[in-house]
Write an enzyme that holds these catalytic residues in place. Sequence first.
Site, short mmCIF file in Angstrom:
data_model
loop_
_atom_site.label_atom_id
_atom_site.label_comp_id
_atom_site.label_asym_id
_atom_site.label_seq_id
_atom_site.Cartn_x
_atom_site.Cartn_y
_atom_site.Cartn_z
N GLY A 11 63.24 39.05 39.97
CA GLY A 11 61.89 38.48 39.90
C GLY A 11 61.28 38.74 38.54
O GLY A 11 61.38 39.85 38.02
N ASP A 127 57.26 45.46 42.04
CA ASP A 127 57.25 46.21 43.30
C ASP A 127 57.08 47.73 43.12
O ASP A 127 56.72 48.43 44.04
CB ASP A 127 58.55 45.96 44.08
CG ASP A 127 58.75 44.49 44.41
OD1 ASP A 127 57.76 43.74 44.40
OD2 ASP A 127 59.91 44.10 44.68
N ARG A 162 32.74 38.49 57.77
CA ARG A 162 34.07 38.18 58.29
C ARG A 162 35.08 39.28 57.99
O ARG A 162 34.91 40.06 57.07
CB ARG A 162 34.59 36.91 57.60
CG ARG A 162 34.21 35.67 58.32
CD ARG A 162 34.73 34.46 57.60
NE ARG A 162 34.27 33.26 58.27
CZ ARG A 162 34.13 32.09 57.69
NH1 ARG A 162 34.42 31.95 56.41
NH2 ARG A 162 33.73 31.05 58.38
N MET A 169 52.61 41.30 47.72
CA MET A 169 54.08 41.36 47.60
C MET A 169 54.55 42.80 47.60
O MET A 169 53.76 43.72 47.82
CB MET A 169 54.51 40.65 46.32
CG MET A 169 54.73 39.17 46.49
SD MET A 169 55.54 38.50 45.01
CE MET A 169 56.10 36.94 45.68
N LYS A 213 29.04 47.47 58.14
CA LYS A 213 29.61 46.88 56.92
C LYS A 213 29.55 45.37 57.07
O LYS A 213 29.80 44.85 58.15
CB LYS A 213 31.07 47.32 56.76
CG LYS A 213 31.23 48.76 56.32
CD LYS A 213 32.65 49.01 55.83
CE LYS A 213 32.82 50.41 55.32
NZ LYS A 213 34.11 50.65 54.70
N GLU A 222 53.73 42.67 52.38
CA GLU A 222 54.57 41.64 53.00
C GLU A 222 55.69 42.24 53.86
O GLU A 222 56.13 41.65 54.83
CB GLU A 222 55.18 40.72 51.93
CG GLU A 222 56.14 41.42 50.98
CD GLU A 222 56.82 40.49 49.99
OE1 GLU A 222 56.68 39.27 50.10
OE2 GLU A 222 57.51 41.01 49.08
O1 F6P Z 1 60.82 41.85 43.55
C1 F6P Z 1 59.71 41.14 43.17
C2 F6P Z 1 59.28 40.19 44.27
O2 F6P Z 1 58.15 39.48 43.81
C3 F6P Z 1 58.97 40.84 45.62
O3 F6P Z 1 57.71 41.45 45.67
C4 F6P Z 1 59.13 39.68 46.55
O4 F6P Z 1 59.45 40.10 47.86
C5 F6P Z 1 60.27 38.91 45.92
O5 F6P Z 1 60.30 39.26 44.56
C6 F6P Z 1 60.18 37.43 46.05
O6 F6P Z 1 61.34 36.90 45.53
P1 F6P Z 1 61.53 35.40 45.06
O7 F6P Z 1 60.70 35.20 43.84
O8 F6P Z 1 62.97 35.28 44.79
O9 F6P Z 1 61.01 34.55 46.18
#
Ligand code: F6P
Length: 323
Positions: A11, A127, A162, A169, A213, A222
Amino acid sequence: MKRIAVLTSGGDAPGMNAAIRAVTRLAIAQAWEVFGITQGFAGLIAGEFTPLGQRDVGGIIQRGGTMLGSARCLEMKTEAGQHEALRQLRAQAIHALVVIGGNGSQQGSHALSQLGFPVVGIASTIDNDLYGSEITIGVDTALNIALEAIDRLKITASSHHRAFLVETMGRNCGYIALMAGIAGGAEAIAIPEIETDPEQIAEDIRLAYERKKPHAIVVVAEGAKYNAEGLIKYFKAHKERLGFDVRATILGHVQRGGAPGVFDRMLATRFGAGAIDCLARGESDVLVGLLHGTIATTPLGEVVTHEKPLNLSMMDLANALAR
Ligand code: F6P
């Protein structure tokens, strides 16, 4: 004269360009030749080498993404792929390779090293789950993007009283969610490292309303057992009993696409310099990262066999602050 190659893999992460720039310019300062490989290990296996000069890396330090392109390469996980990668490097008479990437990428680096080719890794992933570096390239910028989104959602959440779920990610790591959750003043945080019960999250939202609040923000990684999709499903199914509605925003790749901030530009520049220092002193099969605030190396064999633990005491802090 040494000939080195550089690639970005996995990534993309804001700051990768700053690392490419530092590697290129500092290698040229050593009177070495530099080649950029496009599209990560896939490009290496396909033999996509381009000479890089000082001006080729001009005007990129402020740009997110990677000028070399990146890819996830399944072939590099196979012996045949690794041997082909090695053959391509030898065919181009390359002496050493710099790999800018995260976990999967550094496995490829270590595999090449084990075949006898000098490789130095540079710790890069939003990450922040890579052993051998306290923080990796891209984390800070991605966190700031997540934080801006949380701040904005809080404004609209407050106007409407709300509850909002914000999914960040991080794959199987809760670092982004935890840090963005604390910095964004979340009422609850769900991460993969701690099993979170949707009833507990519902209780946190209820308590936030009870404390008057005007909003309730839940930051969820995720990779959590109940991510945004799972929680929304659960809350919908129990809407009558819970008595409130929740809206969800999945930040996704938006977090990866930002222009690197000063922290990532500096970190990437220092890592790039560190990689060239390693090669100049003949050190390879290592990851260049930040340990105790200084540039340090960790053997790639160690990097690919260890997991980086998340500081879970931060979750206690988050819970205490959410009151
Ligand atoms: O490792 C970086 C990351 O953005 C993760 O946070 C995420 O789960 C993954 O890559 C998404 O991968 P791709 O861009 O291949 O969909």
